[in-house]
Write a protein that holds these residues in place. Sequence first.
Motif, PDB file in Angstrom:
ATOM      1  N   SER A  54      -9.465   9.509   0.451  1.00  0.00           N
ATOM      2  CA  SER A  54      -9.607   8.992   1.807  1.00  0.00           C
ATOM      3  C   SER A  54     -11.066   8.611   2.076  1.00  0.00           C
ATOM      4  O   SER A  54     -11.345   7.538   2.626  1.00  0.00           O
ATOM      5  N   ASN A 111       0.818  -1.216   0.000  1.00  0.00           N
ATOM      6  CA  ASN A 111       0.000   0.000   0.000  1.00  0.00           C
ATOM      7  C   ASN A 111       0.851   1.264   0.000  1.00  0.00           C
ATOM      8  O   ASN A 111       0.496   2.258  -0.635  1.00  0.00           O
ATOM      9  N   TYR A 140     -12.043   5.339   0.190  1.00  0.00           N
ATOM     10  CA  TYR A 140     -11.543   4.140   0.860  1.00  0.00           C
ATOM     11  C   TYR A 140     -12.283   3.883   2.170  1.00  0.00           C
ATOM     12  O   TYR A 140     -12.612   2.731   2.492  1.00  0.00           O
ATOM     13  N   ARG A 141     -12.552   4.938   2.933  1.00  0.00           N
ATOM     14  CA  ARG A 141     -13.287   4.771   4.192  1.00  0.00           C
ATOM     15  C   ARG A 141     -14.675   4.220   3.924  1.00  0.00           C
ATOM     16  O   ARG A 141     -15.129   3.280   4.589  1.00  0.00           O
TER      17      ARG A 141
END
Length: 190
Positions: free
Chosen positions: A169, A126, A172-173
């Motif tokens: 972000s 990652n 992905y969350r």
Amino acid sequence: MENIIKKMNLDTYLSLEEIPDLDLYMDQVIQLFENKYADTKRNEDEKVLTKTMINNYAKGKLFFPIKNKKYSKGHVILISMIYQMKTALSINDVKQTLDKLNNKITEDEFNLQNLYKSYLHLLDSNVNMFTENMEEQVEEIKNEVAMLENKDEEYLQQFLLIAAFTNMSNFYRRAAEKIVDELEQDEKED
């Protein structure tokens, strides 16, 4: 961007070798995390881990019960995972994610260390993907800002980087939350 990536210390994590094989008291666990993650804190006042946090994780059953006020290597591994997950997910979502794993550890003698090795391998992967993606984002944003023909290019680049990174972000969350919801649904069906 290279400087920002370097300051982020993305490759900072507790390796299996750094986690003692003998059980630790809470203060020792806190010290281990504080020492390891000191460079990842946003400012000096920030705490990586506190007694209150660990007590809340224990009360919330985010990890299997401790024995004699000592934390095993397995507890430290789970606390490390909780530390990473709690920045993006609610504590309830983290608990939901770990419930089945905790049961496997206590009931099936599950090898948590092998899972943690896989987790660390993915973490390294990652970091590489993030670094490559960040470079691509910077180039794309530079091109976008150049088309705006504005004198304050540096600020506009920073603004768009912040916006793009918060969007990613959030994506992905939200994906993680959907998977947590599926875990919950699967448990209800069982």
